[in-house]
Scaffold this motif. Sequence first.
Motif, PDB file in Angstrom:
ATOM      1  N   PRO A  64       5.593   4.451   0.793  1.00 54.73           N
ATOM      2  CA  PRO A  64       5.051   3.168   1.262  1.00 54.73           C
ATOM      3  C   PRO A  64       4.402   3.352   2.636  1.00 54.73           C
ATOM      4  O   PRO A  64       5.000   3.920   3.550  1.00 54.73           O
ATOM      5  CB  PRO A  64       6.275   2.259   1.364  1.00 54.73           C
ATOM      6  CG  PRO A  64       7.345   2.923   0.566  1.00 54.73           C
ATOM      7  CD  PRO A  64       7.042   4.382   0.577  1.00 54.73           C
ATOM      8  N   SER A  65       3.185   2.892   2.764  1.00 55.83           N
ATOM      9  CA  SER A  65       2.458   3.031   4.030  1.00 55.83           C
ATOM     10  C   SER A  65       3.227   2.408   5.181  1.00 55.83           C
ATOM     11  O   SER A  65       3.204   2.926   6.301  1.00 55.83           O
ATOM     12  CB  SER A  65       1.082   2.383   3.930  1.00 55.83           C
ATOM     13  OG  SER A  65       0.291   3.077   3.003  1.00 55.83           O
ATOM     14  N   MET A 104       5.365   2.491 -10.403  1.00 52.70           N
ATOM     15  CA  MET A 104       3.969   2.177 -10.673  1.00 52.70           C
ATOM     16  C   MET A 104       3.047   2.992  -9.761  1.00 52.70           C
ATOM     17  O   MET A 104       2.000   3.478 -10.195  1.00 52.70           O
ATOM     18  CB  MET A 104       3.693   0.691 -10.493  1.00 52.70           C
ATOM     19  CG  MET A 104       2.266   0.298 -10.745  1.00 52.70           C
ATOM     20  SD  MET A 104       2.025  -1.440 -10.362  1.00 52.70           S
ATOM     21  CE  MET A 104       1.242  -1.965 -11.860  1.00 52.70           C
ATOM     22  N   ALA A 105       3.436   3.172  -8.509  1.00 54.22           N
ATOM     23  CA  ALA A 105       2.630   3.965  -7.576  1.00 54.22           C
ATOM     24  C   ALA A 105       2.522   5.405  -8.063  1.00 54.22           C
ATOM     25  O   ALA A 105       1.440   6.005  -8.017  1.00 54.22           O
ATOM     26  CB  ALA A 105       3.237   3.914  -6.182  1.00 54.22           C
ATOM     27  N   LEU A 106       3.614   5.959  -8.540  1.00 55.89           N
ATOM     28  CA  LEU A 106       3.609   7.331  -9.048  1.00 55.89           C
ATOM     29  C   LEU A 106       2.713   7.464 -10.278  1.00 55.89           C
ATOM     30  O   LEU A 106       1.914   8.396 -10.381  1.00 55.89           O
ATOM     31  CB  LEU A 106       5.042   7.746  -9.369  1.00 55.89           C
ATOM     32  CG  LEU A 106       5.339   9.211  -9.557  1.00 55.89           C
ATOM     33  CD1 LEU A 106       4.947  10.020  -8.328  1.00 55.89           C
ATOM     34  CD2 LEU A 106       6.807   9.407  -9.863  1.00 55.89           C
ATOM     35  N   LEU A 157      -3.146   3.795  -2.522  1.00 56.64           N
ATOM     36  CA  LEU A 157      -3.323   2.844  -3.616  1.00 56.64           C
ATOM     37  C   LEU A 157      -2.310   1.715  -3.477  1.00 56.64           C
ATOM     38  O   LEU A 157      -1.319   1.844  -2.779  1.00 56.64           O
ATOM     39  CB  LEU A 157      -3.203   3.533  -4.978  1.00 56.64           C
ATOM     40  CG  LEU A 157      -1.980   4.389  -5.282  1.00 56.64           C
ATOM     41  CD1 LEU A 157      -0.782   3.556  -5.683  1.00 56.64           C
ATOM     42  CD2 LEU A 157      -2.321   5.364  -6.379  1.00 56.64           C
ATOM     43  N   HIS A 158      -2.588   0.617  -4.133  1.00 57.05           N
ATOM     44  CA  HIS A 158      -1.668  -0.521  -4.157  1.00 57.05           C
ATOM     45  C   HIS A 158      -0.875  -0.475  -5.458  1.00 57.05           C
ATOM     46  O   HIS A 158      -1.427  -0.180  -6.522  1.00 57.05           O
ATOM     47  CB  HIS A 158      -2.440  -1.848  -4.075  1.00 57.05           C
ATOM     48  CG  HIS A 158      -3.029  -2.104  -2.734  1.00 57.05           C
ATOM     49  ND1 HIS A 158      -2.322  -2.678  -1.711  1.00 57.05           N
ATOM     50  CD2 HIS A 158      -4.259  -1.853  -2.235  1.00 57.05           C
ATOM     51  CE1 HIS A 158      -3.086  -2.782  -0.645  1.00 57.05           C
ATOM     52  NE2 HIS A 158      -4.273  -2.269  -0.931  1.00 57.05           N
ATOM     53  N   LEU A 180       0.845  -1.183   0.000  1.00 57.67           N
ATOM     54  CA  LEU A 180       0.000   0.000   0.000  1.00 57.67           C
ATOM     55  C   LEU A 180       0.885   1.238   0.000  1.00 57.67           C
ATOM     56  O   LEU A 180       1.880   1.302   0.723  1.00 57.67           O
ATOM     57  CB  LEU A 180      -0.900  -0.008   1.243  1.00 57.67           C
ATOM     58  CG  LEU A 180      -1.934   1.105   1.342  1.00 57.67           C
ATOM     59  CD1 LEU A 180      -2.970   0.968   0.223  1.00 57.67           C
ATOM     60  CD2 LEU A 180      -2.622   1.054   2.703  1.00 57.67           C
ATOM     61  N   TRP A 181       0.527   2.233  -0.802  1.00 64.38           N
ATOM     62  CA  TRP A 181       1.267   3.492  -0.915  1.00 64.38           C
ATOM     63  C   TRP A 181       0.339   4.643  -0.546  1.00 64.38           C
ATOM     64  O   TRP A 181      -0.834   4.646  -0.912  1.00 64.38           O
ATOM     65  CB  TRP A 181       1.761   3.702  -2.348  1.00 64.38           C
ATOM     66  CG  TRP A 181       2.739   2.668  -2.795  1.00 64.38           C
ATOM     67  CD1 TRP A 181       2.461   1.408  -3.212  1.00 64.38           C
ATOM     68  CD2 TRP A 181       4.151   2.795  -2.855  1.00 64.38           C
ATOM     69  NE1 TRP A 181       3.622   0.744  -3.535  1.00 64.38           N
ATOM     70  CE2 TRP A 181       4.661   1.577  -3.328  1.00 64.38           C
ATOM     71  CE3 TRP A 181       5.033   3.830  -2.567  1.00 64.38           C
ATOM     72  CZ2 TRP A 181       6.029   1.363  -3.511  1.00 64.38           C
ATOM     73  CZ3 TRP A 181       6.388   3.616  -2.757  1.00 64.38           C
ATOM     74  CH2 TRP A 181       6.875   2.394  -3.221  1.00 64.38           C
TER      75      TRP A 181
END
Length: 93
Positions: free
Chosen positions: A54-55, A32-34, A25-26, A6-7
């Motif tokens: 990252p969470s 990919m998160a960006l 988001l995952h 999770l981000w």
Amino acid sequence: MKNWPLWEVFIRSKNGLEHRHCGSLHASDATMALENARDVYTRRMEGVSIWVVPSAQITASNPDDSAELFDPAKDKVYRHPTFYELPDELKHM
């Protein structure tokens, strides 16, 4: 996708403003998160900068402990800029 971390997503809407948390988001990695954050949270040109974190890397205080963390600051009124009047020309303060 079940194993993707999770981000947390932070967006800065205009230059000079701070980043604000806008959601989570995952994603499999930071790139990919960006990219996903851009697609999900800035569809209408809302942002000029995106941070993804990252969470699991965020350490947060417990709201139940707020007294011991924040009450000592009440004794230090000199740290709060309540003594000053800011000109109208100053924005985003």
